[in-house]
Motif scaffolding. Structure first.
Motif, PDB file in Angstrom:
ATOM      1  N   CYS A 220       0.831  -1.210   0.000  1.00  0.00           N
ATOM      2  CA  CYS A 220       0.000   0.000   0.000  1.00  0.00           C
ATOM      3  C   CYS A 220       0.865   1.260   0.000  1.00  0.00           C
ATOM      4  CB  CYS A 220      -0.923   0.006   1.225  1.00  0.00           C
ATOM      5  SG  CYS A 220      -2.235  -1.237   1.138  1.00  0.00           S
ATOM      6  N   ALA A 221       2.134   1.085   0.355  1.00  0.00           N
ATOM      7  CA  ALA A 221       3.080   2.207   0.332  1.00  0.00           C
ATOM      8  C   ALA A 221       3.808   2.246  -1.005  1.00  0.00           C
ATOM      9  CB  ALA A 221       4.086   2.071   1.477  1.00  0.00           C
ATOM     10  N   LYS A 222       4.345   3.390  -1.355  1.00  0.00           N
ATOM     11  CA  LYS A 222       5.059   3.558  -2.611  1.00  0.00           C
ATOM     12  C   LYS A 222       6.570   3.566  -2.359  1.00  0.00           C
ATOM     13  CE  LYS A 222       1.439   6.148  -5.018  1.00  0.00           C
ATOM     14  NZ  LYS A 222       1.112   7.405  -5.742  1.00  0.00           N
ATOM     15  N   GLY A 223       7.301   2.808  -3.151  1.00  0.00           N
ATOM     16  CA  GLY A 223       8.754   2.770  -3.023  1.00  0.00           C
ATOM     17  C   GLY A 223       9.205   1.629  -2.142  1.00  0.00           C
ATOM     18  N   ARG A 224      10.362   1.055  -2.493  1.00  0.00           N
ATOM     19  CA  ARG A 224      10.872  -0.133  -1.784  1.00  0.00           C
ATOM     20  C   ARG A 224      11.060   0.117  -0.292  1.00  0.00           C
ATOM     21  NH1 ARG A 224      15.441  -3.396  -0.422  1.00  0.00           N
ATOM     22  NH2 ARG A 224      16.710  -1.527  -0.229  1.00  0.00           N
ATOM     23  N   GLU A 225      11.752   1.185   0.057  1.00  0.00           N
ATOM     24  CA  GLU A 225      12.040   1.432   1.466  1.00  0.00           C
ATOM     25  C   GLU A 225      10.772   1.722   2.253  1.00  0.00           C
ATOM     26  OE1 GLU A 225      15.172   4.134   2.299  1.00  0.00           O
ATOM     27  OE2 GLU A 225      16.637   3.086   1.046  1.00  0.00           O
ATOM     28  N   ASN A 226       9.839   2.453   1.670  1.00  0.00           N
ATOM     29  CA  ASN A 226       8.575   2.722   2.355  1.00  0.00           C
ATOM     30  C   ASN A 226       7.770   1.438   2.557  1.00  0.00           C
ATOM     31  OD1 ASN A 226       9.037   5.480   2.596  1.00  0.00           O
ATOM     32  ND2 ASN A 226       8.053   5.951   0.629  1.00  0.00           N
ATOM     33  N   GLN A 227       7.866   0.526   1.606  1.00  0.00           N
ATOM     34  CA  GLN A 227       7.176  -0.758   1.756  1.00  0.00           C
ATOM     35  C   GLN A 227       7.786  -1.577   2.889  1.00  0.00           C
ATOM     36  OE1 GLN A 227       7.002  -2.794  -2.005  1.00  0.00           O
ATOM     37  NE2 GLN A 227       5.553  -1.324  -2.902  1.00  0.00           N
ATOM     38  N   ILE A 228       9.103  -1.533   2.991  1.00  0.00           N
ATOM     39  CA  ILE A 228       9.762  -2.254   4.091  1.00  0.00           C
ATOM     40  C   ILE A 228       9.344  -1.662   5.434  1.00  0.00           C
ATOM     41  CG2 ILE A 228      12.002  -2.760   5.152  1.00  0.00           C
ATOM     42  CD1 ILE A 228      13.144  -2.856   2.269  1.00  0.00           C
ATOM     43  N   GLU A 229       9.265  -0.333   5.512  1.00  0.00           N
ATOM     44  CA  GLU A 229       8.822   0.310   6.756  1.00  0.00           C
ATOM     45  C   GLU A 229       7.377  -0.056   7.066  1.00  0.00           C
ATOM     46  OE1 GLU A 229      10.755   2.036   8.999  1.00  0.00           O
ATOM     47  OE2 GLU A 229      12.202   1.076   7.650  1.00  0.00           O
ATOM     48  N   ALA A 230       6.550  -0.162   6.048  1.00  0.00           N
ATOM     49  CA  ALA A 230       5.162  -0.555   6.263  1.00  0.00           C
ATOM     50  C   ALA A 230       5.079  -1.989   6.792  1.00  0.00           C
ATOM     51  CB  ALA A 230       4.371  -0.419   4.963  1.00  0.00           C
ATOM     52  N   ALA A 231       5.952  -2.860   6.301  1.00  0.00           N
ATOM     53  CA  ALA A 231       5.982  -4.235   6.791  1.00  0.00           C
ATOM     54  C   ALA A 231       6.398  -4.270   8.261  1.00  0.00           C
ATOM     55  CB  ALA A 231       6.941  -5.072   5.940  1.00  0.00           C
ATOM     56  N   ARG A 232       7.400  -3.472   8.611  1.00  0.00           N
ATOM     57  CA  ARG A 232       7.826  -3.405  10.013  1.00  0.00           C
ATOM     58  C   ARG A 232       6.684  -2.906  10.890  1.00  0.00           C
ATOM     59  NH1 ARG A 232      13.525  -0.238   9.993  1.00  0.00           N
ATOM     60  NH2 ARG A 232      13.899  -1.303  11.980  1.00  0.00           N
ATOM     61  N   ASN A 233       5.966  -1.908  10.408  1.00  0.00           N
ATOM     62  CA  ASN A 233       4.835  -1.381  11.170  1.00  0.00           C
ATOM     63  C   ASN A 233       3.723  -2.412  11.330  1.00  0.00           C
ATOM     64  OD1 ASN A 233       5.854   1.194  11.746  1.00  0.00           O
ATOM     65  ND2 ASN A 233       5.194   2.011   9.770  1.00  0.00           N
ATOM     66  N   ALA A 234       3.471  -3.189  10.284  1.00  0.00           N
ATOM     67  CA  ALA A 234       2.435  -4.218  10.372  1.00  0.00           C
ATOM     68  C   ALA A 234       2.752  -5.234  11.453  1.00  0.00           C
ATOM     69  CB  ALA A 234       2.278  -4.909   9.011  1.00  0.00           C
TER      70      ALA A 234
END
Length: 610
Positions: A220-234
């Motif tokens: 749901c996030a844009k960009g590789r690093e933002n997606q990784i941060e979203a996974a950490r948040n999940a």
């Protein structure tokens, strides 16, 4: 025809010390992956083939091992990694060892009627650290997306993987306990009321759904690093943390103490924690520089052992002789004794590593190595640490328990004990990873409803006595036994190696490293040689027992060697051939040639490369 561990009697001691090996040393220039399961090694290699680097490959392999070896590692566990980034040009440590929750106080645990932390159940749980560690590695060193590295694990969890015989045996051995005490684990590991048979396909669809939801939320996030941060948040601030918090608010389950207890971990604990990047602790030895974790792990015992042995002519000893085994074991007894007094989370305690690794200190300690096996635990007494020394010695003297420790799992020990996995990866750019994931075994604690995995039991490494570096305290890292290794030769990152095995990890790594350095064997030959270890010191795992003077050694070392060691006073426990240690190793030569090897023991670790 080359022999295999299945017909080990054909392999003589002399062959094991020659160029003969159970498998070839893998050679290549593109990349090498070696791990404790062949599928994980293949997955890591597939990531390299798709254009990923060593860090991407390690992450994907690590998640797959959580599916393949659930009796040894799980998503609720922890992991340290020692890595070399060719881009950064430096060796670093990723610490993904979760800390004790805010409610984990000595007063609370003592109030539960405990004098020692159980080896399983909910009170033994600290913050699960491995997921954040993997995501940190992926974000800062990798190149791929969350989906790329999780898809192989999702596939095997959803569609099935062949169950290892040891996984089947572990589940069968716990079936009655799970049904009575941990029903969520019974539902997961014995679907339909039956444990999976060896080599049958086994699925964990709930775990697959958990990971798939993490991928979906990440994207749901844009960009590789933002997606990784979203996974950490999940995981730490989203649905995973919420499910853990909801379960632990009411769950009260049986543990190794023989009583039922509630846990103290909360969503708030998880939300405020993250993995970190640290400088390694290093020691120079005969042209090599060995890099380990800090003293929040046991890694420095290998460095201390090298400091003791540097003053002894190990190169002149036959690497399969009684003199070699005796000398190495006696050095390890001294290093591990110091571990008990001085090691702990340096954020909470001052750990005198400079003194413990100094020539002055080790020149004196070396004098304690005699021609006879020591029966005493002999830590060194350092100025300024007298109170800490006295408290530790007093506590250990009051411990009445002796006997086998709670882990690790090897083929000569009970199926119900947990252990660890290991991965080494080197890519064509020279990036290197040595990582030892562990914790969250299916034996650790009940499955968290809706997640398909359980929490860890790492808190059992704390003591409930105040005033020690390893005393339980909120926010403190337990003194883990997880201890990956990376070594530089003449200043160039060269060798990644490690093994599962609890307190034995640095013992097996030490004998491998000494044989490799001093006797010019290839990686496979050094791994194949008979292994040994001692349980002379208190174990890090429940029930924290010891076996003074004990020496377990593979019997294919030779009856003459075993007789000589017994004459030196060692209390010998012979192990069947090919049953001790699960070493893997990978190397990059100065010209770019890559090498890898894996132990034949247990018939599942494999090295792959090209």
């Amino acid at each position: 025809m080359r022999s295999t561990p299945g017909n080990h009697k054909e392999i003589s001691k002399e062959q094991l010390m020659s160029d003969f090996t159970t498998r070839p040393e893998i050679l290549g220039t593109f990349g090498v992956v070696t791990s404790t399961h062949w599928i994980a090694s293949a997955v890591g290699m597939s990531i390299l083939e798709k254009g990923g680097n060593a860090f991407d490959a390690a992450v994907a392999s690590g998640f797959v091992l959580q599916v393949l070896e659930p009796h040894l590692v799980g998503p609720g566990g922890d992991m340290p990694a020692v890595i070399y980034s060719a881009k950064k040009g430096k060796v670093e440590v990723i610490c993904a060892q979760g800390t004790a929750p805010a409610g984990a106080t000595i007063e609370h645990y003592s109030g539960e009627g405990l004098s020692i932390i159980p080896g399983d159940g909910l009170l033994a749980t600290v913050i699960p650290g491995s997921f954040d560690g993997w995501m940190l590695m992926l974000r800062d060193y990798g190149t791929m997306s969350v989906r790329d590295v999780l898809e192989p694990a999702i596939h095997y969890a959803e569609h099935g993987h062949p169950v290892l015989p040891r996984v089947s045996a572990t589940i069968k051995g716990l079936a009655g306990f799970f049904e009575k005490e941990w029903p969520t684990s019974y539902e997961t590991w014995l679907p339909g009321g039956s444990a999976p048979e060896p080599h049958a396909l086994f699925r964990n669809p709930v775990l697959a759904a958990t990971w798939q939801r993490i991928v979906t939320e990440a994207e749901c996030a844009k960009g590789r690093e933002n997606q990784i941060e979203a996974a950490r948040n999940a995981f730490y601030r989203g649905f995973v943390a919420e499910a853990i918090d909801t379960y632990l608010k009411t769950a009260e389950v049986m543990d190794a103490s023989g009583s039922r207890h509630k846990g103290v971990l909360t969503a708030d604990d998880m939300a405020s924690w993250s993995a970190t990047i640290e400088e390694p602790l290093t020691y120079d030895y005969h042209g090599w520089t060995v890099a380990k974790t800090g003293p929040w792990g046991q890694g420095p015992v290998l460095l201390q052992s090298l400091a003791l042995l540097k003053g002894i002519d190990i190169a002149a000893m036959d690497p399969g002789s009684a003199d070699f085994v005796h000398t190495v074991v006696e050095a390890m007894k001294l290093a591990y004794a110091d571990r008990e007094v001085y090691y702990g989370d340096p954020s909470f305690a001052t750990v005198p590593m400079d003194q413990l690794l100094s020539d002055k200190y080790n020149d004196e300690r070396r004098k304690l190595i005699s021609s006879q096996a020591s029966m005493m635990l002999c830590p060194g007494k350092l100025p300024g640490y007298e109170t800490q020394y006295d408290l530790t010695v007093e506590m250990l003297a009051g411990m009445s328990g002796t006997g086998a420790v709670y882990e690790p799992t090897m083929s000569h020990l009970t199926e119900k004990r947990g252990d660890t996995v290991h991965i080494d990866v080197i890519d064509r750019e020279g990036n290197m990873v040595s990582v030892t994931p562990s914790g969250g075994w299916l034996q650790s604690s009940p499955i968290v409803p809706g997640l398909g995995f359980c929490l860890n039991s790492r808190a059992q490494m704390f003591w409930l006595k105040p005033g020690l570096p390893t005393s339980l305290a909120p926010g403190k890292r337990p003194r883990t036994t997880l201890t990956p290794s990376l070594a530089l030769y003449e200043g160039k990152p060269t060798l990644a190696f490690g093994t599962p095995g609890g307190d034995q990890q640095d013992q097996w790594q030490l004998s491998f490293f000494l044989r490799y350095v001093h006797h010019k064997q290839n990686l496979q030959a050094a791994i194949d040689m008979p292994l040994f270890h001692t349980s002379h010191f208190p174990g890090s795992f429940y029930p924290r027992t010891s076996q003074p003077g004990n020496l377990m050694i593979e019997s294919n070392i030779g009856s003459d060697v075993i007789s000589s060691l017994a004459a030196m006073g060692h209390q010998i426990t012979p192990a069947d051939p090919w049953t001790v240690g699960r070493l893997t190793a990978a190397r990059r030569d100065a010209d770019g040639l890559l090498r890898a090897a894996a132990t034949p023991r247990l018939m599942q670790a494999y090295a792959i490369g090209r």
